[in-house]
Design a protein around this motif. Structure first.
Motif, PDB file in Angstrom:
ATOM      1  N   GLY A 191       1.190 -29.235  16.850  1.00  0.00           N
ATOM      2  CA  GLY A 191       0.371 -30.442  16.827  1.00  0.00           C
ATOM      3  C   GLY A 191      -0.179 -30.759  15.458  1.00  0.00           C
ATOM      4  O   GLY A 191      -0.236 -31.930  15.059  1.00  0.00           O
ATOM      5  N   TYR A 192      -0.577 -29.761  14.703  1.00  0.00           N
ATOM      6  CA  TYR A 192      -1.156 -30.025  13.386  1.00  0.00           C
ATOM      7  C   TYR A 192      -0.088 -30.410  12.365  1.00  0.00           C
ATOM      8  O   TYR A 192      -0.283 -31.322  11.563  1.00  0.00           O
ATOM      9  N   LEU A 193       1.046 -29.713  12.368  1.00  0.00           N
ATOM     10  CA  LEU A 193       2.084 -30.006  11.386  1.00  0.00           C
ATOM     11  C   LEU A 193       2.746 -31.353  11.665  1.00  0.00           C
ATOM     12  O   LEU A 193       3.062 -32.098  10.740  1.00  0.00           O
ATOM     13  N   GLY A 194       2.971 -31.674  12.942  1.00  0.00           N
ATOM     14  CA  GLY A 194       3.507 -32.969  13.316  1.00  0.00           C
ATOM     15  C   GLY A 194       4.894 -33.231  12.750  1.00  0.00           C
ATOM     16  O   GLY A 194       5.576 -32.342  12.235  1.00  0.00           O
ATOM     17  N   GLY A 195       5.328 -34.466  12.883  1.00  0.00           N
ATOM     18  CA  GLY A 195       6.593 -34.894  12.316  1.00  0.00           C
ATOM     19  C   GLY A 195       7.796 -34.160  12.873  1.00  0.00           C
ATOM     20  O   GLY A 195       7.881 -33.854  14.061  1.00  0.00           O
ATOM     21  N   ALA A 196       8.730 -33.872  11.976  1.00  0.00           N
ATOM     22  CA  ALA A 196       9.973 -33.222  12.370  1.00  0.00           C
ATOM     23  C   ALA A 196       9.730 -31.808  12.885  1.00  0.00           C
ATOM     24  O   ALA A 196      10.430 -31.336  13.791  1.00  0.00           O
ATOM     25  N   VAL A 197       8.757 -31.112  12.304  1.00  0.00           N
ATOM     26  CA  VAL A 197       8.447 -29.752  12.749  1.00  0.00           C
ATOM     27  C   VAL A 197       7.960 -29.773  14.190  1.00  0.00           C
ATOM     28  O   VAL A 197       8.392 -28.975  15.036  1.00  0.00           O
ATOM     29  N   ASP A 198       7.074 -30.708  14.490  1.00  0.00           N
ATOM     30  CA  ASP A 198       6.565 -30.839  15.852  1.00  0.00           C
ATOM     31  C   ASP A 198       7.698 -31.166  16.819  1.00  0.00           C
ATOM     32  O   ASP A 198       7.806 -30.579  17.914  1.00  0.00           O
ATOM     33  N   ALA A 199       8.576 -32.092  16.430  1.00  0.00           N
ATOM     34  CA  ALA A 199       9.683 -32.476  17.301  1.00  0.00           C
ATOM     35  C   ALA A 199      10.615 -31.303  17.570  1.00  0.00           C
ATOM     36  O   ALA A 199      11.028 -31.071  18.717  1.00  0.00           O
ATOM     37  N   ALA A 200      10.927 -30.522  16.541  1.00  0.00           N
ATOM     38  CA  ALA A 200      11.827 -29.382  16.717  1.00  0.00           C
ATOM     39  C   ALA A 200      11.189 -28.309  17.596  1.00  0.00           C
ATOM     40  O   ALA A 200      11.840 -27.733  18.480  1.00  0.00           O
ATOM     41  N   MET A 201       9.903 -28.030  17.376  1.00  0.00           N
ATOM     42  CA  MET A 201       9.225 -26.995  18.159  1.00  0.00           C
ATOM     43  C   MET A 201       9.121 -27.393  19.627  1.00  0.00           C
ATOM     44  O   MET A 201       9.309 -26.559  20.519  1.00  0.00           O
ATOM     45  N   MET A 202       8.847 -28.661  19.889  1.00  0.00           N
ATOM     46  CA  MET A 202       8.691 -29.074  21.279  1.00  0.00           C
ATOM     47  C   MET A 202      10.041 -29.214  21.988  1.00  0.00           C
ATOM     48  O   MET A 202      10.119 -29.076  23.198  1.00  0.00           O
ATOM     49  N   ARG A 203      11.112 -29.456  21.231  1.00  0.00           N
ATOM     50  CA  ARG A 203      12.433 -29.462  21.879  1.00  0.00           C
ATOM     51  C   ARG A 203      12.786 -28.061  22.354  1.00  0.00           C
ATOM     52  O   ARG A 203      13.454 -27.893  23.374  1.00  0.00           O
ATOM     53  N   LEU A 204      12.381 -27.046  21.601  1.00  0.00           N
ATOM     54  CA  LEU A 204      12.596 -25.665  22.043  1.00  0.00           C
ATOM     55  C   LEU A 204      11.843 -25.400  23.344  1.00  0.00           C
ATOM     56  O   LEU A 204      12.355 -24.738  24.257  1.00  0.00           O
ATOM     57  N   VAL A 205      10.632 -25.917  23.439  1.00  0.00           N
ATOM     58  CA  VAL A 205       9.855 -25.771  24.677  1.00  0.00           C
ATOM     59  C   VAL A 205      10.571 -26.456  25.834  1.00  0.00           C
ATOM     60  O   VAL A 205      10.645 -25.924  26.951  1.00  0.00           O
ATOM     61  N   ASP A 206      11.136 -27.639  25.590  1.00  0.00           N
ATOM     62  CA  ASP A 206      11.863 -28.344  26.642  1.00  0.00           C
ATOM     63  C   ASP A 206      13.083 -27.549  27.099  1.00  0.00           C
ATOM     64  O   ASP A 206      13.416 -27.523  28.299  1.00  0.00           O
ATOM     65  N   ILE A 207      13.773 -26.908  26.164  1.00  0.00           N
ATOM     66  CA  ILE A 207      14.941 -26.101  26.521  1.00  0.00           C
ATOM     67  C   ILE A 207      14.522 -24.929  27.402  1.00  0.00           C
ATOM     68  O   ILE A 207      15.171 -24.621  28.407  1.00  0.00           O
TER      69      ILE A 207
END
Length: 366
Positions: A191-207
């Motif tokens: 949440g703090y880093l946001g952007g592409a880092v946030d998107a990549a981290m949350m896609r891992l959670v979705d997987i």
């Protein structure tokens, strides 16, 4: 006259929580259950793994076992195994006095059958006939109680419920701790880093969300075998995902606050901002969710144990006991009712406490 100082969020939440009768009742129920699980097994007088072969599927009762009407048939069964006859049997003050008779001399070693029984203690030889075919013995009656009955093997159900509570509560607390540790760190960073880092981290959670949980547990069992550590690993590996999402949402809002921007302008590093500002200010929802996560973990462990993928014998848990009781519900309903009631009471108390904690941590609550 000086004004009373404003209470912090945590102090105000604690005051509201302790003033709530439902929260106090939930805390009292949880405290009593936890205390009973910690101390109770030492007070029941029954080791949790002890099998009473003479008391399988014994129903709950406040009366002392053995019942007077069962002493005679039990002596006849023992005499048959000893190849003797029980004669002149008298029972007085918890002691049985009898004569063991046979067509040939009786071997004294046969008296050890009494000590091996769950109903009687070691026999005392009082006299012997000249030909050795009649022995006068005195045998104490072992008095015991099974307040919640016994299981199919003859193990005390009350003791096993209390020991199972240790396992279920410990697994719930440990798995919740893992979910807090991983989920808070992961969600705060995303949440703090946001952007592409946030998107990549949350896609891992979705997987990880897409993986079937039961299939994941079966795969772990095949690779590593069944153990309590495996249950802890399987549950902890899944339950942090919701925590990460919650903390990420809080971190997205916190990163736009003035105090965070001021820390960035002063050159404070990312790790320090997460540690000093993001995580502490997100702990309110985290604490409320953690209180609700513990009953979820306990219920999930019970589900795994019900399927035979969780805790293994001789250790037990509430899920194991419920699974055993479900198989014997027609002949021994107490084997299901007793552990189920304890589990339900624990889950209701935890859920009620979690709801009240969430309300108490709401800064808009009056």
């Amino acid at each position: 006259m000086t004004a009373a100082p404003d209470l912090s969020l945590w102090a105000a939440a604690r005051r509201r929580l302790l003033a709530d009768p439902v929260a106090r009742l939930g805390l009292a129920v949880l405290g009593l259950i936890a205390l009973a699980c910690l101390v109770g097994p030492f007070l029941t007088g029954h080791p949790y793994e002890r099998i009473y072969y003479d008391y399988p599927r014994t129903p709950p009762s406040l009366q002392v076992y053995p019942r007077p009407e069962t002493v005679g048939p039990a002596l006849e069964r023992l005499a048959l195994r000893m190849r003797v006859r029980a004669e002149d049997v008298t029972v007085e003050d918890g002691t049985v006095r009898m004569v063991l008779a046979a067509d040939k001399p009786v071997d004294d070693r046969a008296l050890t059958f009494f000590a091996r029984s769950d109903l009687f203690g070691p026999a005392t030889l009082l006299g012997r006939s000249e030909d050795g075919r009649r022995l006068t013995v005195s045998v104490p009656v072992r008095e015991t109680r099974f307040l919640l009955g016994t299981d199919a093997l003859g193990r005390d159900l009350l003791t096993r419920i209390l020991v199972a509570g240790r396992v279920s509560l410990a697994l719930g607390l440990m798995a919740t701790g893992v979910a807090l540790l991983i989920g808070v760190a992961y969600g705060a960073a995303a949440g703090y880093l946001g952007g592409a880092v946030d998107a990549a981290m949350m896609r891992l959670v979705d997987i990880l969300y897409a993986l079937p949980f039961v299939f994941f547990v079966i795969l772990l069992v095949v690779v590593f075998g069944r153990s309590v550590a495996l249950v802890f690993l399987a549950v902890g590996a899944v339950e942090w995902l919701d925590m990460a999402r919650i903390v990420r949402g809080e971190a997205l809002a916190i990163r736009r606050q003035d105090y965070v921007r001021a820390a960035e302008a002063l050159g404070v590093g990312t790790g320090a901002i997460l540690r000093r500002h993001v995580v502490p200010n997100a702990l309110g929802p985290v604490a409320a969710y953690a209180a609700l996560l513990i009953p979820r973990v306990i219920l999930l462990e019970s589900f795994l144990s019900f399927l035979g993928l969780g805790v293994q014998e001789p250790m037990t848990s509430w899920g194991v006991l419920i699974a055993e009781g479900a198989r014997s519900i027609e002949t021994s309903p107490w084997m299901l009712v007793a552990p189920a009631l304890v589990l339900v009471a624990t889950l209701i108390a935890l859920n009620a406490l979690g709801d009240r904690l969430r309300d108490a941590l709401d800064p808009h609550t009056a």
